[in-house]
Design a protein around this motif. Sequence first.
Motif, PDB file in Angstrom:
ATOM      1  N   GLU A  49       0.828  -1.206   0.000  1.00 53.97           N
ATOM      2  CA  GLU A  49       0.000   0.000   0.000  1.00 53.97           C
ATOM      3  C   GLU A  49       0.863   1.257   0.000  1.00 53.97           C
ATOM      4  OE1 GLU A  49      -4.157   0.817   1.934  1.00 53.97           O
ATOM      5  OE2 GLU A  49      -2.610   1.121   3.451  1.00 53.97           O
ATOM      6  N   SER A  67      -7.976   3.221  -0.769  1.00 53.69           N
ATOM      7  CA  SER A  67      -7.200   1.991  -0.635  1.00 53.69           C
ATOM      8  C   SER A  67      -7.719   1.183   0.544  1.00 53.69           C
ATOM      9  CB  SER A  67      -5.720   2.323  -0.438  1.00 53.69           C
ATOM     10  OG  SER A  67      -4.937   1.147  -0.429  1.00 53.69           O
ATOM     11  N   VAL A  87      -7.997   0.839  -4.844  1.00 51.31           N
ATOM     12  CA  VAL A  87      -6.754   0.085  -4.680  1.00 51.31           C
ATOM     13  C   VAL A  87      -6.912  -1.063  -3.685  1.00 51.31           C
ATOM     14  CG1 VAL A  87      -4.385   0.271  -3.799  1.00 51.31           C
ATOM     15  CG2 VAL A  87      -5.331   2.091  -5.240  1.00 51.31           C
TER      16      VAL A  87
END
Length: 254
Positions: A49, A67, A87
């Motif tokens: 990440e 994310s 994401v």
Amino acid sequence: MRDFAALLPGLQKIVIDAGAAILPLYANGCRMAHKTDGSPVTEADHAAEAVLLAGLAALTPDIPIVSEEQVAAGHRPDCSGGLWWCVDPLDGTKEFINRTGEFAVSVGLIAGDYPVLGALSVPVQGLAYLGGVDLGSWRIAGDERRKIQMRPAPADGLTAMISRSHRDGAQADAALAARGVTKTVSCGSAWKFGLIAEGTADIMIRYGRTCEWDTAGGQAIIEGAGGAVQTLEGARLTYGKPDFGNSAFQVLAA
């Protein structure tokens, strides 16, 4: 109008770099914890990440990033502008923990309600996939970059991708049989989208809970390869819901 195709080379590098950040932790082991929903999260999720957040912020400083692990920590950016990255830094954490090698990094760019670009990397396999609506899709293996397309339906029946870790049971089996499926292939993570896009299989149906970051990158790649990701009622899967949750969906030829 934004030139989405111009983002593809940078996006490819970012997902491959994120996958590379995972590999040492996969090889040597890493810390694991559980989120409030009970799902596992590892040091590798956070390492990937960090690479993705930095890379996407440099590539498109004006586009917010949603994310998975950031959302789990309570960070939800303002996506009201209608263009945002979706994401999943390590899709298939169970595959990572169980050491099947079938986990993936997944990134999709959402415009309005739908993904327009997508990228996957499957680091243990040395593979990446890239694509977008009206742009086409590609499979990348080292220096080889090959355009991919969903295959025509085989005369002897369809092959379905099924999840290695999340079986949907008799309901999914019946739905696949009704669509002419005669063979199944098990695989973990969003890699299934890439395998369908390149013609290894033809269809996937998922009833269990998934989130938008599980499907955004894969949907763009499937659509670029001539396929569709739809609700079971036949509507194109949409993004930006309040809880980022997906309904049951199917992946198939358009």
